[in-house]
Design a protein around this motif. Structure first.
Motif, mmCIF file in Angstrom:
data_model
loop_
_atom_site.group_PDB
_atom_site.id
_atom_site.type_symbol
_atom_site.label_atom_id
_atom_site.label_comp_id
_atom_site.label_asym_id
_atom_site.label_seq_id
_atom_site.Cartn_x
_atom_site.Cartn_y
_atom_site.Cartn_z
ATOM 1 N N ALA A 146 13.535 -45.202 -34.068
ATOM 2 C CA ALA A 146 13.225 -44.748 -35.422
ATOM 3 C C ALA A 146 11.994 -43.864 -35.369
ATOM 4 C CB ALA A 146 12.983 -45.936 -36.350
ATOM 5 N N SER A 147 12.065 -42.772 -36.121
ATOM 6 C CA SER A 147 10.890 -41.927 -36.320
ATOM 7 C C SER A 147 10.485 -42.121 -37.783
ATOM 8 C CB SER A 147 11.216 -40.459 -36.013
ATOM 9 O OG SER A 147 12.139 -39.948 -36.954
ATOM 10 N N GLY B 76 17.664 -32.940 -25.778
ATOM 11 C CA GLY B 76 18.509 -32.019 -26.518
ATOM 12 C C GLY B 76 18.711 -32.479 -27.942
ATOM 13 N N TYR B 77 19.189 -31.565 -28.776
ATOM 14 C CA TYR B 77 19.428 -31.881 -30.184
ATOM 15 C C TYR B 77 20.406 -30.865 -30.748
ATOM 16 C CZ TYR B 77 15.330 -28.890 -29.651
ATOM 17 O OH TYR B 77 14.457 -27.942 -29.199
ATOM 18 N N GLU C 180 9.951 -33.981 -34.809
ATOM 19 C CA GLU C 180 9.613 -35.387 -35.085
ATOM 20 C C GLU C 180 10.338 -36.342 -34.142
ATOM 21 O OE1 GLU C 180 10.867 -38.432 -38.633
ATOM 22 O OE2 GLU C 180 10.052 -36.505 -39.267
ATOM 23 N N VAL C 181 11.644 -36.187 -34.036
ATOM 24 C CA VAL C 181 12.420 -37.116 -33.215
ATOM 25 C C VAL C 181 12.204 -36.842 -31.732
ATOM 26 C CG1 VAL C 181 14.739 -37.924 -32.645
ATOM 27 C CG2 VAL C 181 14.098 -37.549 -35.028
ATOM 28 N N SER C 182 12.077 -35.576 -31.360
ATOM 29 C CA SER C 182 11.839 -35.262 -29.952
ATOM 30 C C SER C 182 10.518 -35.865 -29.476
ATOM 31 C CB SER C 182 11.857 -33.754 -29.734
ATOM 32 O OG SER C 182 13.146 -33.237 -29.982
ATOM 33 N N ARG C 183 9.493 -35.841 -30.317
ATOM 34 C CA ARG C 183 8.215 -36.488 -29.961
ATOM 35 C C ARG C 183 8.427 -37.988 -29.719
ATOM 36 N NH1 ARG C 183 4.896 -33.107 -34.028
ATOM 37 N NH2 ARG C 183 3.920 -31.643 -32.616
ATOM 38 N N ALA C 184 9.206 -38.622 -30.598
ATOM 39 C CA ALA C 184 9.470 -40.051 -30.440
ATOM 40 C C ALA C 184 10.280 -40.331 -29.172
ATOM 41 C CB ALA C 184 10.199 -40.582 -31.679
ATOM 42 N N LEU C 185 11.219 -39.441 -28.851
ATOM 43 C CA LEU C 185 12.003 -39.614 -27.622
ATOM 44 C C LEU C 185 11.138 -39.446 -26.380
ATOM 45 C CD1 LEU C 185 15.329 -37.824 -28.569
ATOM 46 C CD2 LEU C 185 15.064 -40.251 -27.975
ATOM 47 N N LEU C 186 10.246 -38.460 -26.388
ATOM 48 C CA LEU C 186 9.342 -38.297 -25.249
ATOM 49 C C LEU C 186 8.486 -39.551 -25.069
ATOM 50 C CD1 LEU C 186 8.043 -34.608 -25.572
ATOM 51 C CD2 LEU C 186 9.739 -35.503 -23.957
ATOM 52 N N ALA C 187 7.950 -40.078 -26.152
ATOM 53 C CA ALA C 187 7.121 -41.283 -26.071
ATOM 54 C C ALA C 187 7.915 -42.450 -25.498
ATOM 55 C CB ALA C 187 6.563 -41.632 -27.453
ATOM 56 N N LYS D 63 6.046 -26.823 -29.344
ATOM 57 C CA LYS D 63 5.269 -27.779 -30.146
ATOM 58 C C LYS D 63 5.129 -29.112 -29.417
ATOM 59 C CE LYS D 63 6.692 -26.009 -34.637
ATOM 60 N NZ LYS D 63 7.556 -26.291 -35.797
ATOM 61 N N LEU D 64 6.118 -29.453 -28.589
ATOM 62 C CA LEU D 64 6.100 -30.714 -27.845
ATOM 63 C C LEU D 64 5.187 -30.650 -26.626
ATOM 64 C CD1 LEU D 64 9.930 -31.470 -27.909
ATOM 65 C CD2 LEU D 64 8.158 -32.563 -29.312
ATOM 66 N N GLY D 65 4.669 -29.456 -26.326
ATOM 67 C CA GLY D 65 3.827 -29.295 -25.145
ATOM 68 C C GLY D 65 4.615 -28.987 -23.890
#
Length: 189
Positions: A6-7, A99-100, A114-121, A149-151
């Protein structure tokens, strides 16, 4: 619904065999498929007979920790698309693709970031991932913006696959971005 992640605004869950119609609808939008097939829809029988079984097999292959997941808005439950964090089929488990693919109605709302940041974490902090990579067409500026944006760092230009020659901008090829666990950790400080 089995929750995978969940994000702030979205919930990800594993796909089920009964979800083929969600993917058929997503892949039938020419704007969504613009940089993937030149706007041509994925045939429904391909989604039912190949795509869904492949997604489900991936859950088994990676112990339900990695794969491709359905994304729904927390508020109202609308299906907005999918996100993936998964290794190549025969690749090392600690290197995963991000991917998305989102419905047009979800574009421009910050969901991909938002979700990609949560997936990386999740990948780096919980799943033993050491490197995450993502690829897109050189001309797909929106997707590239998310990666930046994700770095993630642009590491190479790649040729467009032969089956994408008819796709707008294919003459410019594609790009690959990466981020390592160590790079991600430095950004968390």
């Amino acid at each position: 619904m089995t929750l995978y992640l969940a994000s702030e605004r979205l919930a990800l869950r594993p796909f089920a065999a009964a979800d083929a119609d969600l993917l058929i609808e997503l892949d039938s939008d020419p704007a969504v498929m613009r940089y993937l097939s030149g706007g041509a829809p994925t045939p429904p029988e391909e989604i039912r007979d190949l795509v869904i079984p492949g997604i489900l097999a991936g859950y088994e292959r990676w112990d339900h920790a990695l794969g491709l997941f359905a994304a729904h808005e927390k508020d109202g439950g609308a299906f907005i698309g999918w996100f993936c964090l998964r290794p190549l089929r025969d690749g090392p488990r600690e290197e995963a693709e991000l991917g998305y693919r989102l419905r047009r109605a979800a574009w421009g709302r910050g969901y991909a970031t938002e979700v990609s940041r949560a997936l990386l974490a999740k990948g780096f902090a919980q799943l033993g991932i050491r490197k995450v990579w993502a690829e897109t067409m050189t001309v797909n500026r929106s997707s590239r913006n998310v990666m930046e944006k994700l770095g993630m760092t642009l590491v190479e230009s790649i040729p467009a696959p032969d089956d994408m020659r008819a796709v707008e901008g294919s003459e410019h090829g594609g790009v690959r971005y990466e981020i390592t666990k160590e790079q991600w950790e430095r950004r968390q400080v």
